[in-house]
Design an enzyme around this catalytic site. Sequence first.
Site, short mmCIF file in Angstrom:
data_model
loop_
_atom_site.label_atom_id
_atom_site.label_comp_id
_atom_site.label_asym_id
_atom_site.label_seq_id
_atom_site.Cartn_x
_atom_site.Cartn_y
_atom_site.Cartn_z
CB SER A 145 -24.28 -3.34 3.23
OG SER A 145 -22.89 -3.48 3.23
CE LYS A 153 -24.63 -2.44 8.28
NZ LYS A 153 -24.44 -2.22 6.83
CB SER A 155 -21.31 -4.52 5.96
OG SER A 155 -22.19 -3.44 5.71
N1 GLN Z 1 -19.05 -5.05 0.56
C1 GLN Z 1 -19.13 -3.63 0.58
C2 GLN Z 1 -17.84 -3.07 1.12
O1 GLN Z 1 -17.09 -3.80 1.73
C3 GLN Z 1 -20.30 -3.27 1.44
C4 GLN Z 1 -20.39 -1.85 1.83
C5 GLN Z 1 -21.73 -1.48 2.37
O2 GLN Z 1 -22.73 -1.53 1.66
N2 GLN Z 1 -21.78 -1.02 3.63
O3 GLN Z 1 -17.54 -1.94 0.91
#
Ligand code: GLN
Length: 486
Positions: free
Chosen positions: A178, A79, A154
């Site tokens: 995420s 990532k 994400s």
């Molecule tokens: N959907 C979560 C957010 O928008 C994901 C965050 C993450 O795990 N990086 O905060």
Amino acid sequence: MQLHSLTIREIHQLLIARQVSSVELTRAFLQRIREIDPKVRSYVTVSEELALEQAQKADERIAKGENVTPLTGIPFSMKDCISTRGVRTTCSSKILENYVPQYNATVTDKLAEAGAVLLGKTNMDEFGMGSSCENSAFFNTHNPWDLERVPGGSSGGAAAAMAASLAAFTIGEDTGGSVRMPAGFCNVTGIKPTYGRVSRYGLIALVSSFDCIGPMARDAYDCATVLEHIAGHDPHDSTTYQFPVPNYTQHINQPVKGMKLGIPKEYFVAGMEAGVESALQEAIRTYEKLGMEIHEVSLPHTKYGLPVYYLLLFAEASANLARMDGTRFGLSVSEGAKDVIDIYLQTRREGFGDEVKSRIMLGAYALSAGYYDAYYLKAQKVRTLLRRDFESAFSKVDLLLAPTCPTTAFKLGEKTSDPLEMYLSDIYVVATNPAGVPAIALPCGFSNNLPVGMQLIGKHLDEATLFQAAHAYQQVTDWHKQTPNL
Ligand code: GLN
């Protein structure tokens, strides 16, 4: 032989039997990325030169039989929020579009030491903020199961790359789901380890007290292999545990008979897609057949999970992102600036996307004098209640089973106009991060031809039980072996 669809351990066997070289394997993945990724768009950067160099070194190691690990010569992706020396690390943000780190994250170093081969960096929601990958400043990633749908977020690029067989494993990051949420949308297995199990050194921080780096792979066994290599104490990250890393794969075959599986009743309520609910119920029956005892449990503060998560995220993220100011990393918009304040303002105005800006503003508000006690401090107190919910459940059961998302993958654009609607898709994955407990996501069926994910949540530092339970399930089901038609 379809090299790209093999597990890490299958590839490892071929490598040590010298039936394939890491260079051949790496070339095969790079070729597949060229062919398939224009449709999926999971990679932000492909590090071809570095990959071939690392593959060459891996082949030399294998030829000498020196220092060969289960990851030596295995191509993977990472990532784009994890620092890679000499390879652009963007967080899918305009502000870091041309940022090339001068040092490696600890995880990057550990994987390099193990001999793994970095194919490139995968797309994400900007700074990890989002649940669909649509907040990337560069482009949307498409779900390999239906190119008109999102891969989740994400770590959407990582999950899509895995589902499309564009890497043998991928490294994601989970602040509030995420890894797990996109794993569920893309039919991939992925684990968010216990907070502090894997070093965050070199991870570009979103929420320092939630962030966890975790692998995604074809199955639980492969995830266990990767976690063994990246976990452990790191003098550069004082929040990492000193405890030695267990040999997860060695114990993965232990029977699950007699384990107590908790079903949190607050997670099985109206609002879940029917096909998701029935896949989950079927998974519970499978565990019953494997000899687990099923118990209903309660996590009474579940309804506060989402607001507490988002409030604390806004607060910590606004502080963490203060360093992106045009004078240190990446973008600097100084044209016409009268002073340094102008540089800050111009750079941040141009460099950050709308979701990031709105979260920074909300965070600054929640932390401001007069509101700090009412919002931030209150949320920290409720965070303790969330953690206690898990502690109390784990005094009765060994692990919990829950969905990863109330729905399957939604259409691109379907939720972009309403952030609250988007936040709701995180409802099942966010509570584990404030609590710090580990959770593994794994495929458990299909609803309208789209993958359904479940997660198993465990006690602090008890990843071993999660791997055993996920592995036992994957021995008697083949959902995780289904791949999309690309
Ligand atoms: N959907 C979560 C957010 O928008 C994901 C965050 C993450 O795990 N990086 O905060």
